[in-house]
Write a protein that holds these residues in place. Structure first.
Motif, PDB file in Angstrom:
ATOM      1  N   THR A   1       3.399  -5.387 -12.030  1.00 44.25           N
ATOM      2  CA  THR A   1       2.228  -6.185 -11.691  1.00 44.25           C
ATOM      3  C   THR A   1       2.656  -7.366 -10.843  1.00 44.25           C
ATOM      4  OG1 THR A   1       1.141  -5.564 -13.755  1.00 44.25           O
ATOM      5  CG2 THR A   1       0.297  -7.494 -12.606  1.00 44.25           C
TER       6      THR A   1
ATOM      7  N   SER B   1       1.754 -10.991  -9.239  1.00 41.52           N
ATOM      8  CA  SER B   1       0.893 -12.155  -9.392  1.00 41.52           C
ATOM      9  C   SER B   1       1.106 -13.097  -8.225  1.00 41.52           C
ATOM     10  CB  SER B   1       1.201 -12.877 -10.711  1.00 41.52           C
ATOM     11  OG  SER B   1       2.539 -13.320 -10.727  1.00 41.52           O
TER      12      SER B   1
ATOM     13  N   ASP C   1      -2.663   0.195  -7.030  1.00 39.64           N
ATOM     14  CA  ASP C   1      -3.657  -0.458  -6.196  1.00 39.64           C
ATOM     15  C   ASP C   1      -2.953  -1.610  -5.483  1.00 39.64           C
ATOM     16  OD1 ASP C   1      -5.721  -2.060  -5.155  1.00 39.64           O
ATOM     17  OD2 ASP C   1      -7.113  -1.332  -6.672  1.00 39.64           O
TER      18      ASP C   1
ATOM     19  N   LYS D   1      -4.703  -4.967  -5.517  1.00 45.56           N
ATOM     20  CA  LYS D   1      -4.663  -5.651  -6.816  1.00 45.56           C
ATOM     21  C   LYS D   1      -3.239  -5.991  -7.232  1.00 45.56           C
ATOM     22  CE  LYS D   1      -8.890  -3.566  -8.646  1.00 45.56           C
ATOM     23  NZ  LYS D   1      -9.484  -2.737  -9.727  1.00 45.56           N
TER      24      LYS D   1
ATOM     25  N   THR E   1      -0.820  -3.819  -8.330  1.00 48.31           N
ATOM     26  CA  THR E   1      -0.305  -3.053  -9.456  1.00 48.31           C
ATOM     27  C   THR E   1       0.255  -1.731  -8.955  1.00 48.31           C
ATOM     28  OG1 THR E   1      -2.462  -2.040  -9.872  1.00 48.31           O
ATOM     29  CG2 THR E   1      -1.954  -4.062 -11.060  1.00 48.31           C
TER      30      THR E   1
END
Length: 113
Positions: free
Chosen positions: A22, A24, A70, A73, A75
């Protein structure tokens, strides 16, 4: 921008693992990639997914590994099936765009024979 990878572990040959990563922070990436580095070897590309959805795989993992995610996003996942002892390595997640490239801390995958 930070990348957090998870999902590594110990598995027997023939088994499966799923890695997740992930991202950020604010960053428009062109793609996300999984790399791996086995002991005593150079880091190598495993699989990439681009912003348009195209994917790319190392020959050694084609048909066994599947990258999905994605990019917008931030991820990305790597489904690893039919694992072999030679897949043992630290797996790293990378996000890149323009001249910028970010790496997450690796996650160790160990495949026992």
């Amino acid at each position: 921008v930070q990348l957090q990878a998870s999902g590594g572990g110990l598995v027997q040959a023939g088994g499966s693992l799923r890695l997740s990563c992930t991202r950020s922070g604010t960053f428009r990436s062109n793609g996300m990639t999984w790399y791996r580095q086995a002991p005593g070897k150079q880091r190598e590309l495993v699989a990439s997914i681009f912003s348009d959805g195209r994917t790319n795989y190392a020959d050694s993992v084609k048909g066994r590994f599947t990258i999905s995610g994605d990019n917008a996003k931030g991820t990305v996942a790597l489904q690893m099936n039919s694992l072999k002892p030679e897949d043992t390595a630290v797996y790293y997640c990378n996000a890149y765009g323009g001249t910028r490239s970010y790496w997450g801390k690796g996650t160790l995958v160990t495949v026992s024979s």
